[in-house]
Design a protein around this motif. Structure first.
Motif, PDB file in Angstrom:
ATOM      1  N   ASN A 194      11.818   9.324  -8.125  1.00  0.00           N
ATOM      2  CA  ASN A 194      12.620   8.238  -8.948  1.00  0.00           C
ATOM      3  C   ASN A 194      14.034   7.435  -7.980  1.00  0.00           C
ATOM      4  O   ASN A 194      14.419   6.548  -8.390  1.00  0.00           O
ATOM      5  CB  ASN A 194      13.057   8.716 -10.151  1.00  0.00           C
ATOM      6  CG  ASN A 194      11.721   7.782 -10.864  1.00  0.00           C
ATOM      7  OD1 ASN A 194      10.332   7.233 -10.484  1.00  0.00           O
ATOM      8  ND2 ASN A 194      11.377   9.081 -12.536  1.00  0.00           N
ATOM      9  N   GLN A 220      14.700   5.676  -5.892  1.00  0.00           N
ATOM     10  CA  GLN A 220      13.622   4.722  -6.297  1.00  0.00           C
ATOM     11  C   GLN A 220      12.237   4.006  -5.415  1.00  0.00           C
ATOM     12  O   GLN A 220      11.895   3.057  -4.903  1.00  0.00           O
ATOM     13  CB  GLN A 220      14.948   3.551  -5.777  1.00  0.00           C
ATOM     14  CG  GLN A 220      16.157   3.012  -6.511  1.00  0.00           C
ATOM     15  CD  GLN A 220      17.189   2.424  -6.440  1.00  0.00           C
ATOM     16  OE1 GLN A 220      17.065   1.440  -6.420  1.00  0.00           O
ATOM     17  NE2 GLN A 220      18.498   2.972  -5.792  1.00  0.00           N
ATOM     18  N   ASN A 221      11.708   4.659  -5.813  1.00  0.00           N
ATOM     19  CA  ASN A 221      10.197   4.547  -4.674  1.00  0.00           C
ATOM     20  C   ASN A 221       9.242   4.169  -5.995  1.00  0.00           C
ATOM     21  O   ASN A 221       9.208   5.171  -7.071  1.00  0.00           O
ATOM     22  CB  ASN A 221       9.278   6.236  -4.499  1.00  0.00           C
ATOM     23  CG  ASN A 221       8.441   5.515  -3.822  1.00  0.00           C
ATOM     24  OD1 ASN A 221       7.641   5.016  -3.821  1.00  0.00           O
ATOM     25  ND2 ASN A 221       8.485   6.312  -2.095  1.00  0.00           N
ATOM     26  N   ILE A 222       8.502   3.206  -5.933  1.00  0.00           N
ATOM     27  CA  ILE A 222       7.908   2.973  -7.169  1.00  0.00           C
ATOM     28  C   ILE A 222       6.611   3.493  -7.359  1.00  0.00           C
ATOM     29  O   ILE A 222       5.615   4.265  -8.521  1.00  0.00           O
ATOM     30  CB  ILE A 222       7.330   1.683  -6.634  1.00  0.00           C
ATOM     31  CG1 ILE A 222       6.490   0.490  -7.736  1.00  0.00           C
ATOM     32  CG2 ILE A 222       6.125   0.857  -5.830  1.00  0.00           C
ATOM     33  CD1 ILE A 222       7.448  -0.257  -8.559  1.00  0.00           C
ATOM     34  N   TRP A 223       6.391   4.674  -6.927  1.00  0.00           N
ATOM     35  CA  TRP A 223       5.946   5.630  -7.072  1.00  0.00           C
ATOM     36  C   TRP A 223       5.656   6.151  -7.832  1.00  0.00           C
ATOM     37  O   TRP A 223       4.828   7.442  -8.128  1.00  0.00           O
ATOM     38  CB  TRP A 223       4.835   5.877  -5.875  1.00  0.00           C
ATOM     39  CG  TRP A 223       4.055   5.222  -4.864  1.00  0.00           C
ATOM     40  CD1 TRP A 223       4.112   4.494  -3.884  1.00  0.00           C
ATOM     41  CD2 TRP A 223       2.348   4.920  -5.328  1.00  0.00           C
ATOM     42  NE1 TRP A 223       2.857   3.898  -3.418  1.00  0.00           N
ATOM     43  CE2 TRP A 223       2.017   3.955  -4.735  1.00  0.00           C
ATOM     44  CE3 TRP A 223       1.644   5.359  -6.040  1.00  0.00           C
ATOM     45  CZ2 TRP A 223       0.593   3.878  -4.488  1.00  0.00           C
ATOM     46  CZ3 TRP A 223       0.375   4.563  -5.970  1.00  0.00           C
ATOM     47  CH2 TRP A 223       0.057   3.638  -5.681  1.00  0.00           C
ATOM     48  N   TRP A 232       6.771   6.690 -10.669  1.00  0.00           N
ATOM     49  CA  TRP A 232       6.261   6.027 -11.787  1.00  0.00           C
ATOM     50  C   TRP A 232       4.613   5.964 -11.334  1.00  0.00           C
ATOM     51  O   TRP A 232       4.066   6.647 -13.337  1.00  0.00           O
ATOM     52  CB  TRP A 232       5.714   4.896 -12.115  1.00  0.00           C
ATOM     53  CG  TRP A 232       7.737   3.775 -12.089  1.00  0.00           C
ATOM     54  CD1 TRP A 232       7.893   3.052 -11.801  1.00  0.00           C
ATOM     55  CD2 TRP A 232       8.318   4.649 -13.294  1.00  0.00           C
ATOM     56  NE1 TRP A 232       9.505   3.136 -12.231  1.00  0.00           N
ATOM     57  CE2 TRP A 232       9.463   3.735 -13.091  1.00  0.00           C
ATOM     58  CE3 TRP A 232       7.920   4.585 -14.494  1.00  0.00           C
ATOM     59  CZ2 TRP A 232      10.532   3.727 -13.798  1.00  0.00           C
ATOM     60  CZ3 TRP A 232       9.014   4.983 -15.871  1.00  0.00           C
ATOM     61  CH2 TRP A 232      10.508   4.621 -15.365  1.00  0.00           C
ATOM     62  N   TRP A 274       6.912   0.425 -14.582  1.00  0.00           N
ATOM     63  CA  TRP A 274       6.441   0.410 -12.867  1.00  0.00           C
ATOM     64  C   TRP A 274       6.296  -1.222 -12.968  1.00  0.00           C
ATOM     65  O   TRP A 274       6.687  -1.742 -11.627  1.00  0.00           O
ATOM     66  CB  TRP A 274       5.253   0.434 -12.543  1.00  0.00           C
ATOM     67  CG  TRP A 274       4.327   1.251 -11.944  1.00  0.00           C
ATOM     68  CD1 TRP A 274       4.572  -0.090 -10.727  1.00  0.00           C
ATOM     69  CD2 TRP A 274       3.286   1.574 -11.599  1.00  0.00           C
ATOM     70  NE1 TRP A 274       3.222   1.279 -10.008  1.00  0.00           N
ATOM     71  CE2 TRP A 274       2.875   1.297  -9.894  1.00  0.00           C
ATOM     72  CE3 TRP A 274       2.277   2.409 -12.445  1.00  0.00           C
ATOM     73  CZ2 TRP A 274       1.587   2.196  -9.474  1.00  0.00           C
ATOM     74  CZ3 TRP A 274       1.246   3.300 -11.628  1.00  0.00           C
ATOM     75  CH2 TRP A 274       0.822   3.315  -9.997  1.00  0.00           C
ATOM     76  N   TYR A 275       6.286  -2.285 -13.263  1.00  0.00           N
ATOM     77  CA  TYR A 275       6.463  -3.895 -13.801  1.00  0.00           C
ATOM     78  C   TYR A 275       7.693  -3.775 -13.413  1.00  0.00           C
ATOM     79  O   TYR A 275       7.680  -4.693 -12.663  1.00  0.00           O
ATOM     80  CB  TYR A 275       5.265  -3.918 -14.960  1.00  0.00           C
ATOM     81  CG  TYR A 275       5.485  -5.400 -15.687  1.00  0.00           C
ATOM     82  CD1 TYR A 275       4.664  -6.339 -14.329  1.00  0.00           C
ATOM     83  CD2 TYR A 275       6.422  -5.675 -15.647  1.00  0.00           C
ATOM     84  CE1 TYR A 275       4.712  -7.712 -14.064  1.00  0.00           C
ATOM     85  CE2 TYR A 275       6.969  -7.748 -15.871  1.00  0.00           C
ATOM     86  CZ  TYR A 275       5.920  -8.483 -14.965  1.00  0.00           C
ATOM     87  OH  TYR A 275       5.992  -9.926 -14.757  1.00  0.00           O
ATOM     88  N   TRP A 335      10.140  -2.804 -12.109  1.00  0.00           N
ATOM     89  CA  TRP A 335      10.726  -2.028 -10.913  1.00  0.00           C
ATOM     90  C   TRP A 335      10.100  -3.315 -10.474  1.00  0.00           C
ATOM     91  O   TRP A 335      10.834  -3.439  -9.046  1.00  0.00           O
ATOM     92  CB  TRP A 335      10.999  -0.657 -10.620  1.00  0.00           C
ATOM     93  CG  TRP A 335      11.590  -0.165 -11.289  1.00  0.00           C
ATOM     94  CD1 TRP A 335      11.885  -0.089 -12.333  1.00  0.00           C
ATOM     95  CD2 TRP A 335      11.685   1.463 -10.387  1.00  0.00           C
ATOM     96  NE1 TRP A 335      12.783   0.965 -12.849  1.00  0.00           N
ATOM     97  CE2 TRP A 335      12.286   1.945 -11.297  1.00  0.00           C
ATOM     98  CE3 TRP A 335      11.364   2.457  -9.469  1.00  0.00           C
ATOM     99  CZ2 TRP A 335      12.437   3.323 -11.396  1.00  0.00           C
ATOM    100  CZ3 TRP A 335      11.817   3.343  -9.226  1.00  0.00           C
ATOM    101  CH2 TRP A 335      12.769   4.303 -10.039  1.00  0.00           C
ATOM    102  N   LEU A 336       8.833  -4.012  -9.467  1.00  0.00           N
ATOM    103  CA  LEU A 336       8.382  -5.028  -9.677  1.00  0.00           C
ATOM    104  C   LEU A 336       8.619  -6.050  -9.550  1.00  0.00           C
ATOM    105  O   LEU A 336       8.650  -6.576  -8.265  1.00  0.00           O
ATOM    106  CB  LEU A 336       6.873  -4.419  -9.022  1.00  0.00           C
ATOM    107  CG  LEU A 336       5.885  -3.493  -8.437  1.00  0.00           C
ATOM    108  CD1 LEU A 336       4.648  -3.063  -8.393  1.00  0.00           C
ATOM    109  CD2 LEU A 336       6.728  -3.381  -6.927  1.00  0.00           C
ATOM    110  N   GLU A 390      12.048  -8.017  -7.410  1.00  0.00           N
ATOM    111  CA  GLU A 390      12.292  -5.940  -7.593  1.00  0.00           C
ATOM    112  C   GLU A 390      13.611  -5.857  -8.682  1.00  0.00           C
ATOM    113  O   GLU A 390      14.658  -6.227  -7.927  1.00  0.00           O
ATOM    114  CB  GLU A 390      13.023  -5.590  -6.152  1.00  0.00           C
ATOM    115  CG  GLU A 390      12.340  -3.341  -6.535  1.00  0.00           C
ATOM    116  CD  GLU A 390      13.212  -3.106  -4.330  1.00  0.00           C
ATOM    117  OE1 GLU A 390      13.826  -1.979  -5.076  1.00  0.00           O
ATOM    118  OE2 GLU A 390      12.502  -4.537  -3.848  1.00  0.00           O
ATOM    119  N   LYS A 429      16.655  -0.164 -14.750  1.00  0.00           N
ATOM    120  CA  LYS A 429      17.073   0.567 -13.865  1.00  0.00           C
ATOM    121  C   LYS A 429      18.424   0.558 -13.828  1.00  0.00           C
ATOM    122  O   LYS A 429      19.758   0.119 -12.997  1.00  0.00           O
ATOM    123  CB  LYS A 429      16.730  -0.285 -12.285  1.00  0.00           C
ATOM    124  CG  LYS A 429      16.395   0.264 -11.851  1.00  0.00           C
ATOM    125  CD  LYS A 429      15.865  -0.701 -10.310  1.00  0.00           C
ATOM    126  CE  LYS A 429      14.753   0.086  -9.518  1.00  0.00           C
ATOM    127  NZ  LYS A 429      14.590  -0.311  -8.260  1.00  0.00           N
TER     128      LYS A 429
END
Length: 190
Positions: A25, A28-31, A33, A70-71, A73-74, A82, A140
C-alpha cells in the motif's frame, strides 16, 4: 496448549501478511488489497479467540473495503482510470468526526453491556478510526496515513496490554510504515 500454539502460529502468519499488505500500500501497489483480504481473514479469527469483537467485526468490513479499494484504485479516477492520490475534501472531515464519535459510543456501549468484550470503548474507538482510515485509503486520500499513525499508536498499547506481543510489535512496524506511506504518497499528490 494447542489453543496457544494455534493462536501463536496464526498470529505470526497475520503479522507477515499484514506487513506485506501495508508495504504494498505504501508503494501504491494494487496487490496490497489482495494481501489485505488474506490478513483480515487471519486476524478476524485471532480477534474472535481473544474476545476483541469490535476488531473482529472490523476485519469483515476490511475485507469488503479491500474489494472496494481494489476497484477504486484501478477504475476510480476520471473516465474509469487509475485513481490518483489527493487530499480529502474539507467537507468530509466533520462527517468522519461524527462517524467516529457515533460508532465509538454505540459500539462501545453495546459491546460493554451485551458481551464479555475487553476494553470495549478503546477497542471501538480504534475500530472507528481504522474504518475511516481504510475508506480514505480506498479513495487514495493521503490523510489516511495520519489516521493510521494515530490508530497504530493506540493499537500498540492495547495489544501489548492483552498479551498479543507479536501483534503489538506488528503495530510498531505498521506505525513506521504509516509514516513512510505518508511521506511517499506526498510525492505523488495531485
Amino acid at each position: 496448549m494447542i489453543d496457544y500454539l494455534f493462536a501463536n502460529w496464526l498470529e505470526n502468519l497475520g503479522v507477515v501478511t499484514t506487513l506485506i499488505c501495508v508495504w504494498l500500500n505504501t508503494q501504491q501497489n494494487i496487490w496490497g488489497w489482495f494481501w489485505a483480504i488474506i490478513s483480515s481473514t487471519i486476524y478476524g479469527v485471532i480477534y474472535w479467540k481473544f474476545q476483541l469483537y469490535s476488531d473482529m467485526e472490523l476485519q469483515i468490513v476490511f475485507i469488503l473495503l479491500s474489494i472496494y479499494g481494489w476497484y477504486q484504485w484501478l477504475f476510480g479516477g476520471n473516465q474509469k482510470t487509475e485513481l490518483p492520490v489527493s487530499r480529502m475534501p474539507q467537507k468530509l472531515i466533520s462527517v468522519c468526526l461524527l462517524v467516529w464519535l457515533a460508532f465509538t459510543g454505540l459500539s462501545g456501549y453495546l459491546h460493554g453491556k451485551y458481551t464479555d468484550a475487553s476494553l470495549p470503548y478503546i477497542d471501538s474507538s480504534l475500530t472507528a478510526i481504522s474504518l475511516i482510515a481504510q475508506w480514505m485509503m480506498a479513495k487514495k486520500y493521503i490523510d489516511n496515513w495520519i489516521l493510521w499513525i494515530v490508530a497504530n499508536v493506540g493499537y500498540v498499547g492495547m495489544y501489548f496490554f492483552k498479551g498479543l506481543h507479536g501483534t503489538s510489535l506488528l503495530y510498531v512496524l505498521l506505525l513506521v510504515l504509516a509514516i513512510k506511506g505518508y511521506t511517499d504518497w506526498r510525492k505523488s499528490i495531485v
